[in-house]
Design an enzyme around this catalytic site. Structure first.
Site, PDB file in Angstrom:
ATOM      1  N   SER A  92       1.267  -1.062   0.198  1.00 39.82           N
ATOM      2  CA  SER A  92      -0.412  -0.020   0.018  1.00 39.82           C
ATOM      3  C   SER A  92       1.001   1.216  -0.382  1.00 39.82           C
ATOM      4  O   SER A  92       1.611   1.301   0.180  1.00 39.82           O
ATOM      5  CB  SER A  92      -1.423   0.066   1.233  1.00 39.82           C
ATOM      6  OG  SER A  92      -0.769   0.252   2.331  1.00 39.82           O
ATOM      7  N   LYS A  93       0.245   2.009  -0.516  1.00 45.45           N
ATOM      8  CA  LYS A  93       0.811   3.911  -0.783  1.00 45.45           C
ATOM      9  C   LYS A  93       2.085   4.347   0.859  1.00 45.45           C
ATOM     10  O   LYS A  93       2.529   4.650   0.885  1.00 45.45           O
ATOM     11  CB  LYS A  93       0.220   4.769  -0.764  1.00 45.45           C
ATOM     12  CG  LYS A  93      -1.392   4.303  -2.099  1.00 45.45           C
ATOM     13  CD  LYS A  93      -2.674   4.135  -1.180  1.00 45.45           C
ATOM     14  CE  LYS A  93      -2.758   2.817  -1.983  1.00 45.45           C
ATOM     15  NZ  LYS A  93      -3.478   1.643  -1.607  1.00 45.45           N
ATOM     16  N   ARG A  94       0.260   3.104   1.451  1.00 43.02           N
ATOM     17  CA  ARG A  94       1.677   3.954   3.301  1.00 43.02           C
ATOM     18  C   ARG A  94       2.656   3.553   3.583  1.00 43.02           C
ATOM     19  O   ARG A  94       3.615   3.318   4.220  1.00 43.02           O
ATOM     20  CB  ARG A  94       0.271   3.042   4.282  1.00 43.02           C
ATOM     21  CG  ARG A  94      -1.531   3.680   4.279  1.00 43.02           C
ATOM     22  CD  ARG A  94      -1.446   4.367   5.193  1.00 43.02           C
ATOM     23  NE  ARG A  94      -1.339   4.070   6.488  1.00 43.02           N
ATOM     24  CZ  ARG A  94      -0.522   4.532   7.545  1.00 43.02           C
ATOM     25  NH1 ARG A  94      -0.383   6.119   7.962  1.00 43.02           N
ATOM     26  NH2 ARG A  94      -0.569   4.043   8.574  1.00 43.02           N
ATOM     27  N   ASP A  95       3.160   2.350   2.500  1.00 46.66           N
ATOM     28  CA  ASP A  95       4.428   1.558   2.919  1.00 46.66           C
ATOM     29  C   ASP A  95       5.343   2.709   2.350  1.00 46.66           C
ATOM     30  O   ASP A  95       6.583   2.522   3.287  1.00 46.66           O
ATOM     31  CB  ASP A  95       4.578   0.578   1.251  1.00 46.66           C
ATOM     32  CG  ASP A  95       3.800  -0.376   1.939  1.00 46.66           C
ATOM     33  OD1 ASP A  95       3.061  -1.212   3.339  1.00 46.66           O
ATOM     34  OD2 ASP A  95       3.482  -1.499   1.009  1.00 46.66           O
ATOM     35  N   LYS A  96       4.829   3.167   1.742  1.00 46.56           N
ATOM     36  CA  LYS A  96       6.343   4.768   1.573  1.00 46.56           C
ATOM     37  C   LYS A  96       6.054   5.733   2.177  1.00 46.56           C
ATOM     38  O   LYS A  96       7.816   6.267   2.879  1.00 46.56           O
ATOM     39  CB  LYS A  96       5.480   5.657  -0.213  1.00 46.56           C
ATOM     40  CG  LYS A  96       5.373   4.669  -1.337  1.00 46.56           C
ATOM     41  CD  LYS A  96       5.412   5.481  -2.604  1.00 46.56           C
ATOM     42  CE  LYS A  96       4.185   5.320  -2.897  1.00 46.56           C
ATOM     43  NZ  LYS A  96       3.548   5.621  -4.174  1.00 46.56           N
TER      44      LYS A  96
END
Length: 508
Positions: free
Chosen positions: A256-260
RNA sequence: GCCCCCAUCGUCUAGAGGCCUAGGACACCGGCUUUUCAUGCCGGCGACAGGGGUUCGAAUCCCCUUGGGGGUACCA
């Protein structure tokens, strides 16, 4: 999976909430493959029914990423088509019309519970260990009552009256899936803001856009009974369904974008998650596509490399697997290295320039590369062959694009290779400079002979000469072979850089 | 909690009852190549989640357990 007479029509229906996610890209690929394989149509439809989540210009980004991958759609944004509009926000009247029909037929009803009441229902359902939370009102509000409530300014939604029966789905990948409807509840069709929910818009549009096959992520599996119930209530046909396995990170978490954000917070390099990230990081679409295709699909032979035409020729839905997959970045990198040698030099050049354009703002070497001649870029690319991504080309060959006085010296490299041992490296550089100044012809052979000469004169190992030379002209310890490095620079630039280095780090 | 789906090397997978002493690729380990970083070449390690059935015979079929995933919104 298709009867010969049936013209296949598939669609990819993203909601415009950002760039195209890597998992979405895989869904796009499989849909595209299925359509192309059978000479069908691939529709792109934008599901912008959540006013709160829509992001500015997200459609433009998704469209660009799809084009970069080479997965063109036949109908949808920018290309039009006879069954549009292809933005759900522009189809509001269509949904209302169908909602009214459902209401008139008694298959749907107005519901007026407040958020608080709904929360209370959820609470009691949890307490009583029931799977369904919403309890159908009894008696049902009449249409007139619903209208009146709406008129009075109350938040009113329209819900589907779910049939009380199990629904059996034939999934092209999963096989027979029985979904007990005992737990399916009367879900919302029209939100109080007048927009349709995903389920409603999706079913109506799939019918009106004559979609024959729905190929989507497995997270939609449990939506299918809802969609089928809705299709029956509306008198629609049911398309064929195929649910793709999900793609995860290596640690099993969702990509997920949250990983970034998490990585950045930890001070680490953010991982590539969206297609655009991979593009910016220097991957070839050929490699990404090939890798993605093998995530969930297999040709059944011991073949590994496929371009789009080959994929199209071999792809069948029967060979799509059921099991979720983990995204192995190392394997992707390996594919990229291989693909860099499989594409033509012209194609590699084009891809590299695309990469340079995307990075020009953040990297002076990328910016400099854009000013270089195509033939020169190709020489750099060739000298760097074996690279993992284009980012590595910049690291290894970026020095060649820079102006001589724009070269920056890596402090560690200078200390270790040039200045150590009172300063051994500088002496080598000085000797090389003199020798190169006397050298008139400039070829790999002549360069090599000079290097060998200096090496034996000073009684050094090859590394003792090549490394100081490398640092002197590139500023770093990493570059192509020393002959290639100097050939790329040419005689004048080499001498200029050697002199600049002596000036900067040499003894007075 | 309830419902649904899934289950072969670390990872992606081949395998559709005997062709399996389970094949390939990536990673890993070792060697070769070598002027840096890589690449390349050769070799090695490495899996049928567990337990019951069915069968002359099961990685392949059935059941249970375990594990993983998804759903359970006026998100899509």
């Amino acid at each position: 999976m298709n009867s010969a007479s049936e013209k296949i029509r598939v669609r990819f229906a993203p909601s415009p909430t950002g760039y195209l996610h890597i998992g979405g890209a895989r869904t796009v690929l499989f849909n595209w493959l299925l359509a192309r394989k059978h000479g069908g149509a691939f529709v792109l439809r934008i599901e912008d029914t959540d006013q709160a989540r829509n992001l500015e210009d997200s459609t433009g980004k998704i469209v660009e990423d799809m084009r970069w991958l080479g997965l063109q759609w036949d109908e949808g944004p920018e290309v039009g088509g006879g069954l549009g509009p292809y933005f759900q926000s522009r189809r509001l009247e269509i949904y209302s019309r169908h909602a009214e029909q459902l209401l008139a037929d008694g298959n749907a009803y107005y519901a007026m519970e407040t958020p608080e009441e709904l929360a209370a229902m959820r609470e009691s359902a949890k307490r009583e260990r029931r799977s369904t939370t919403y309890i159908r009102p009894d008696p049902l509000p009449t249409v007139a009552e619903g209208l009146a409530a709406k008129q009075a300014g109350r938040a009113v939604v329209i819900r589907l009256k779910m049939p009380r029966e199990d629904i059996r789905v034939h999934d092209e990948i999963l096989g027979e899936v029985v979904l007990p409807l005992e737990q399916a509840e009367d879900f919302v069709l029209m939100k109080s803001d007048g927009f349709p929910t995903y389920h409603f818009a999706c079913v109506v549009d799939d019918e009106l856009m004559q979609i024959t096959h729905v190929l989507r992520g497995q997270e939609h599996l449990m939506n299918t009974p809802k969609h089928i119930a809705l299709q029956r209530a509306l008198g629609f046909h049911t398309p064929r369904y195929a649910h793709l396995p999900v793609i995860f990170n290596m640690d099993g978490t969702k990509m997920s974008k949250r990983d970034k954000e998490k990585a950045i917070a930890k001070g680490m390099k953010p991982p590539e998650i969206d297609v655009h990230d991979f593009r910016t990081a220097g991957y070839l679409p050929e490699a990404l596509l090939n890798f993605l295709a093998l995530l969930g699909w297999s040709p059944g032979e011991e073949l590994e490399f496929f371009d789009l035409p080959e994929l199209k020729a071999r792809f069948t839905i029967e060979r799509v697997g059921k099991t979720n997959a983990k995204f192995d970045r190392e394997k992707l990198i390996s594919f990229n290295t291989t693909w860099a040698t499989r594409v033509t030099p012209a194609r590699l050049l084009e891809a590299f320039k695309d990469f340079a354009r995307l990075n020009a703002g953040a990297d002076s070497r990328a910016a400099a590369a854009l000013r270089a001649e195509d033939s020169f870029i190709q020489r750099v690319l060739a000298a760097c062959s074996g690279f993992r991504t284009f980012a590595d080309v910049l690291i290894k060959g970026g020095f060649a694009f820079l102006d001589d006085d724009a070269v920056t010296y890596d402090a560690k490299a200078v200390e270790k290779v040039l200045l150590k041992n009172n300063p051994q490296g500088i002496k080598v550089v000085a000797a090389l400079t003199e020798a190169f100044e006397r050298l008139s012809s400039w070829s790999a052979e002549s360069i090599d002979s000079v290097v060998q000469q200096v090496r034996s004169t000073l009684g050094l190992q090859m590394g003792g000469v090549a490394q100081p030379l490398r640092v002197a002209v590139t500023g770093n310890t990493i570059s192509p072979s020393i002959q290639d490095t100097l050939m790329l620079l040419g005689r004048n630039q080499t001498l200029a850089r050697l002199q600049r280095c002596l000036k900067a780090h040499g003894q007075k």
